[in-house]
Design a protein around this motif. Structure first.
Motif, PDB file in Angstrom:
ATOM      1  N   ALA A   1       0.841  -1.192   0.000  1.00 47.98           N
ATOM      2  CA  ALA A   1       0.000   0.000   0.000  1.00 47.98           C
ATOM      3  C   ALA A   1       0.882   1.250   0.000  1.00 47.98           C
ATOM      4  O   ALA A   1       1.943   1.271   0.614  1.00 47.98           O
ATOM      5  CB  ALA A   1      -0.898   0.003   1.230  1.00 47.98           C
ATOM      6  N   PRO A   2       0.447   2.268  -0.694  1.00 45.51           N
ATOM      7  CA  PRO A   2       1.238   3.505  -0.690  1.00 45.51           C
ATOM      8  C   PRO A   2       1.244   4.128   0.702  1.00 45.51           C
ATOM      9  O   PRO A   2       0.292   3.999   1.459  1.00 45.51           O
ATOM     10  CB  PRO A   2       0.498   4.402  -1.688  1.00 45.51           C
ATOM     11  CG  PRO A   2      -0.875   3.851  -1.755  1.00 45.51           C
ATOM     12  CD  PRO A   2      -0.774   2.384  -1.465  1.00 45.51           C
ATOM     13  N   SER A   3       2.321   4.805   1.013  1.00 46.90           N
ATOM     14  CA  SER A   3       2.444   5.461   2.310  1.00 46.90           C
ATOM     15  C   SER A   3       1.558   6.703   2.359  1.00 46.90           C
ATOM     16  O   SER A   3       1.433   7.432   1.379  1.00 46.90           O
ATOM     17  CB  SER A   3       3.894   5.877   2.542  1.00 46.90           C
ATOM     18  OG  SER A   3       3.994   6.671   3.699  1.00 46.90           O
ATOM     19  N   LEU A   4       0.943   6.929   3.505  1.00 50.68           N
ATOM     20  CA  LEU A   4       0.130   8.134   3.691  1.00 50.68           C
ATOM     21  C   LEU A   4       0.929   9.266   4.340  1.00 50.68           C
ATOM     22  O   LEU A   4       0.390  10.340   4.603  1.00 50.68           O
ATOM     23  CB  LEU A   4      -1.096   7.807   4.546  1.00 50.68           C
ATOM     24  CG  LEU A   4      -2.080   6.828   3.916  1.00 50.68           C
ATOM     25  CD1 LEU A   4      -3.212   6.543   4.883  1.00 50.68           C
ATOM     26  CD2 LEU A   4      -2.621   7.365   2.616  1.00 50.68           C
ATOM     27  N   ARG A   5       2.202   9.011   4.566  1.00 45.27           N
ATOM     28  CA  ARG A   5       3.047  10.020   5.196  1.00 45.27           C
ATOM     29  C   ARG A   5       3.041  11.305   4.365  1.00 45.27           C
ATOM     30  O   ARG A   5       3.225  11.283   3.164  1.00 45.27           O
ATOM     31  CB  ARG A   5       4.480   9.510   5.325  1.00 45.27           C
ATOM     32  CG  ARG A   5       5.411  10.477   6.052  1.00 45.27           C
ATOM     33  CD  ARG A   5       6.815   9.927   6.210  1.00 45.27           C
ATOM     34  NE  ARG A   5       6.844   8.693   6.960  1.00 45.27           N
ATOM     35  CZ  ARG A   5       6.895   8.603   8.286  1.00 45.27           C
ATOM     36  NH1 ARG A   5       6.899   9.695   9.004  1.00 45.27           N
ATOM     37  NH2 ARG A   5       6.937   7.426   8.885  1.00 45.27           N
ATOM     38  N   GLY A   6       2.764  12.417   5.015  1.00 41.91           N
ATOM     39  CA  GLY A   6       2.756  13.713   4.357  1.00 41.91           C
ATOM     40  C   GLY A   6       1.430  14.061   3.695  1.00 41.91           C
ATOM     41  O   GLY A   6       1.304  15.121   3.100  1.00 41.91           O
ATOM     42  N   SER A   7       0.447  13.172   3.787  1.00 40.31           N
ATOM     43  CA  SER A   7      -0.822  13.440   3.123  1.00 40.31           C
ATOM     44  C   SER A   7      -1.844  14.125   4.030  1.00 40.31           C
ATOM     45  O   SER A   7      -2.882  14.554   3.552  1.00 40.31           O
ATOM     46  CB  SER A   7      -1.430  12.144   2.589  1.00 40.31           C
ATOM     47  OG  SER A   7      -1.781  11.289   3.655  1.00 40.31           O
ATOM     48  N   VAL A   8      -1.541  14.239   5.316  1.00 42.52           N
ATOM     49  CA  VAL A   8      -2.469  14.882   6.246  1.00 42.52           C
ATOM     50  C   VAL A   8      -2.041  16.326   6.446  1.00 42.52           C
ATOM     51  O   VAL A   8      -0.888  16.611   6.738  1.00 42.52           O
ATOM     52  CB  VAL A   8      -2.494  14.138   7.605  1.00 42.52           C
ATOM     53  CG1 VAL A   8      -3.403  14.843   8.591  1.00 42.52           C
ATOM     54  CG2 VAL A   8      -2.913  12.694   7.408  1.00 42.52           C
ATOM     55  N   LEU A   9      -3.004  17.219   6.280  1.00 43.88           N
ATOM     56  CA  LEU A   9      -2.711  18.631   6.450  1.00 43.88           C
ATOM     57  C   LEU A   9      -3.021  19.048   7.877  1.00 43.88           C
ATOM     58  O   LEU A   9      -3.971  18.567   8.480  1.00 43.88           O
ATOM     59  CB  LEU A   9      -3.551  19.467   5.482  1.00 43.88           C
ATOM     60  CG  LEU A   9      -3.384  19.126   4.011  1.00 43.88           C
ATOM     61  CD1 LEU A   9      -4.348  19.950   3.176  1.00 43.88           C
ATOM     62  CD2 LEU A   9      -1.953  19.364   3.572  1.00 43.88           C
ATOM     63  N   GLU A  10      -2.245  19.960   8.403  1.00 49.59           N
ATOM     64  CA  GLU A  10      -2.483  20.459   9.753  1.00 49.59           C
ATOM     65  C   GLU A  10      -3.647  21.439   9.715  1.00 49.59           C
ATOM     66  O   GLU A  10      -3.748  22.277   8.830  1.00 49.59           O
ATOM     67  CB  GLU A  10      -1.236  21.160  10.280  1.00 49.59           C
ATOM     68  CG  GLU A  10      -1.362  21.570  11.711  1.00 49.59           C
ATOM     69  CD  GLU A  10      -0.068  22.162  12.246  1.00 49.59           C
ATOM     70  OE1 GLU A  10      -0.166  23.044  13.108  1.00 49.59           O
ATOM     71  OE2 GLU A  10       1.015  21.765  11.797  1.00 49.59           O
ATOM     72  N   ALA A  11      -4.557  21.288  10.672  1.00 49.96           N
ATOM     73  CA  ALA A  11      -5.725  22.173  10.744  1.00 49.96           C
ATOM     74  C   ALA A  11      -5.646  23.013  12.011  1.00 49.96           C
ATOM     75  O   ALA A  11      -4.832  22.767  12.885  1.00 49.96           O
ATOM     76  CB  ALA A  11      -6.999  21.335  10.740  1.00 49.96           C
ATOM     77  N   ASP A  12      -6.547  23.986  12.090  1.00 51.98           N
ATOM     78  CA  ASP A  12      -6.642  24.780  13.313  1.00 51.98           C
ATOM     79  C   ASP A  12      -7.103  23.876  14.446  1.00 51.98           C
ATOM     80  O   ASP A  12      -7.392  22.701  14.254  1.00 51.98           O
ATOM     81  CB  ASP A  12      -7.624  25.938  13.121  1.00 51.98           C
ATOM     82  CG  ASP A  12      -7.097  26.964  12.112  1.00 51.98           C
ATOM     83  OD1 ASP A  12      -5.865  27.086  11.990  1.00 51.98           O
ATOM     84  OD2 ASP A  12      -7.927  27.611  11.454  1.00 51.98           O
ATOM     85  N   ASP A  13      -7.254  24.471  15.615  1.00 49.32           N
ATOM     86  CA  ASP A  13      -7.700  23.731  16.794  1.00 49.32           C
ATOM     87  C   ASP A  13      -9.081  23.126  16.529  1.00 49.32           C
ATOM     88  O   ASP A  13     -10.060  23.838  16.330  1.00 49.32           O
ATOM     89  CB  ASP A  13      -7.753  24.675  17.995  1.00 49.32           C
ATOM     90  CG  ASP A  13      -8.046  23.954  19.290  1.00 49.32           C
ATOM     91  OD1 ASP A  13      -8.295  22.734  19.256  1.00 49.32           O
ATOM     92  OD2 ASP A  13      -8.024  24.613  20.344  1.00 49.32           O
ATOM     93  N   ILE A  14      -9.170  21.796  16.544  1.00 46.64           N
ATOM     94  CA  ILE A  14     -10.436  21.147  16.201  1.00 46.64           C
ATOM     95  C   ILE A  14     -11.392  21.036  17.386  1.00 46.64           C
ATOM     96  O   ILE A  14     -12.537  20.650  17.220  1.00 46.64           O
ATOM     97  CB  ILE A  14     -10.208  19.757  15.587  1.00 46.64           C
ATOM     98  CG1 ILE A  14      -9.494  18.846  16.584  1.00 46.64           C
ATOM     99  CG2 ILE A  14      -9.444  19.861  14.284  1.00 46.64           C
ATOM    100  CD1 ILE A  14      -9.401  17.403  16.140  1.00 46.64           C
TER     101      ILE A  14
END
Length: 75
Positions: A50-63
């Motif tokens: 499976a392809p790595s998901l590393r780096g695919s999540v973006l940082e969001a404001d305080d959830i």
């Protein structure tokens, strides 16, 4: 996706060496055909990684921070 000649192994031998054969297929990427009375009954093949998901999540404001919207909850 076999590399070279496919290896055949009798079901009895597969049963006794199953875990080692799984590791071998994973490492060599060579499939193994399991036979019963000389007839092919199953094929053990490596899965595609499976392809790595590393780096695919973006940082969001305080959830968990409250938003500036008033709302009512049902009681």
């Amino acid at each position: 996706m076999s590399m070279g000649r496919t290896r055949e192994i009798p079901a009895g031998e597969f049963k006794s060496k199953c875990l080692a054969l799984l590791d071998q297929v994973s490492e060599t990427r060579q499939e193994i055909v399991v036979t019963k009375r000389g007839r092919a009954v199953a094929r053990l093949v490596p899965i595609e990684k499976a392809p790595s998901l590393r780096g695919s999540v973006l940082e969001a404001d305080d959830i968990v921070e409250p938003i500036d919207v008033t709302w009512e909850a049902n009681k």
